[in-house]
Design an enzyme around this catalytic site. Structure first.
Site, short mmCIF file in Angstrom:
data_model
loop_
_atom_site.label_atom_id
_atom_site.label_comp_id
_atom_site.label_asym_id
_atom_site.label_seq_id
_atom_site.Cartn_x
_atom_site.Cartn_y
_atom_site.Cartn_z
CB VAL A 101 -0.92 -0.09 1.20
CG1 VAL A 101 -1.77 1.17 1.29
CG2 VAL A 101 -1.65 -1.38 1.41
CB CYS A 102 1.02 4.08 0.43
SG CYS A 102 1.40 5.87 0.38
CB SER A 103 5.87 4.79 0.35
OG SER A 103 5.46 4.81 1.88
CB THR A 105 5.66 0.29 -3.98
OG1 THR A 105 4.46 0.58 -3.98
CG2 THR A 105 5.75 -0.49 -5.24
CB ALA A 154 -1.85 4.90 -5.79
#
Length: 312
Positions: A101-103, A105, A154
């Site tokens: 989720v989000c960063s 990544t 994102a």
């Protein structure tokens, strides 16, 4: 068991959003989800908000059926933690569904799980991600991306969209629709995350490509391909595309479509001009193509926006 991986200074909604989706879906499916917060070190884990969540230490990778990795301010430190990276790799090696989720990544990428794969991350992190992990096929405009068993989403609330997609895969459309209704959400959000990015201060674009976007806005009725834009910028198409994504967080094609949408929306809402004429003047050419673009961006067609504007 669904494992939600957190670390010091994680973003709390990155964890709590998917947890709520899985909890409610399990209730409707009459198959309560087993959800566990896990971390490299057990005990209270402080989020970036200061609120703490109690986590267990990483256990056996074989116990995990889905792994969701949160993002947040502490993600760089987490991505340097050998224990965290080893655990994530071990889970993924089994073919288990792994998501960020989000960063979060960045943890997947640092673990080597995204090389040659498609992925996304928060638009604010796009430039940093591209520079750090050039082997990843980043798709910066997507709400979430699935490439095989690896999923990424994102910014922040997009983790809820990702979790709903997983529920649809696990339990079907009826359950995901009930879950979304309970959460008062669209179960499929329209539009990409570029609609929220800084690029979309398009009335007065700034930065390296500001003059180009200003020019494009004044020439929407003409053909504006990536090759055309690159030529005007004095760059090769490949170099231009990569530089544009790094600068703006979206692709040139998506940026031009958004410019067309914004100008078309203004004309639709403020005039009685025929929809066909608006489509022609803003470069969509075909009214049906413009209609599909409006639905992606706003969740409704041009005629509905016009009716709402008049009613208002």
């Amino acid at each position: 068991m669904i494992g939600v991986l957190i670390f010091p200074d994680f973003q709390i909604l990155d964890a709590s959003g998917p947890i709520s989706v899985f909890e409610i879906a399990g209730r409707y499916a009459k198959s309560p989800a087993s959800i566990r917060l896990i971390a490299a070190e057990p005990g209270p884990v402080r989020s970036s908000s200061g609120v703490e969540m109690l986590a267990r230490k990483f256990g056996s990778p074989s116990a995990i059926t889905t792994l969701v990795i949160a993002g947040g301010d502490g993600v760089e430190a987490a991505a340097r933690n050998p224990c965290t990276l080893s655990f994530v790799r071990a889970v993924a090696k089994r073919g288990t569904r792994v998501a960020s989720v989000c960063s979060g990544t960045f943890i997947l990428a640092e673990a080597g799980l995204l090389d040659g794969r498609r992925a996304t991350t928060h638009w604010v992190r796009t430039r940093q991600f591209l520079a750090t992990y050039p082997a990843v096929k980043l798709e910066p405009d997507q709400i979430f991306v699935r490439d095989g068993s690896i999923w990424s989403s994102a910014g922040i609330t997009a983790g809820i969209d990702l979790a709903l997609a997983m529920v649809a895969e696990d339990h079907g459309e009826e359950i995901v629709q009930k879950t979304a209704r309970q959460l008062v959400l669209y179960h499929r959000r329209s539009g990409g995350q570029s609609q929220f990015s800084s690029l979309l201060e398009l009335k007065a674009p700034t930065g390296r490509f500001g003059p180009l976007l200003t020019w494009a806005r004044e020439h929407l009725g003409t053909r504006l391909t990536v090759a055309d834009l690159a030529d005007r910028a004095g760059m090769s198409a490949r170099h231009f595309t990569r530089a544009f994504v790094a600068e703006t967080g979206t692709t040139p094609s998506k940026a031009i479509e958004r410019l067309r949408i914004e100008v078309a929306r203004s004309r639709v809402q403020s005039s009685s001009e025929a929809i066909e004429r608006v489509a022609e003047a803003t470069g969509f050419r075909d009214p049906e193509r413009m209609r599909r673009a409006f639905i992606r961006a706003f969740g409704q067609p041009p005629q509905s926006l016009r009716r709402s504007a008049r009613a208002g």
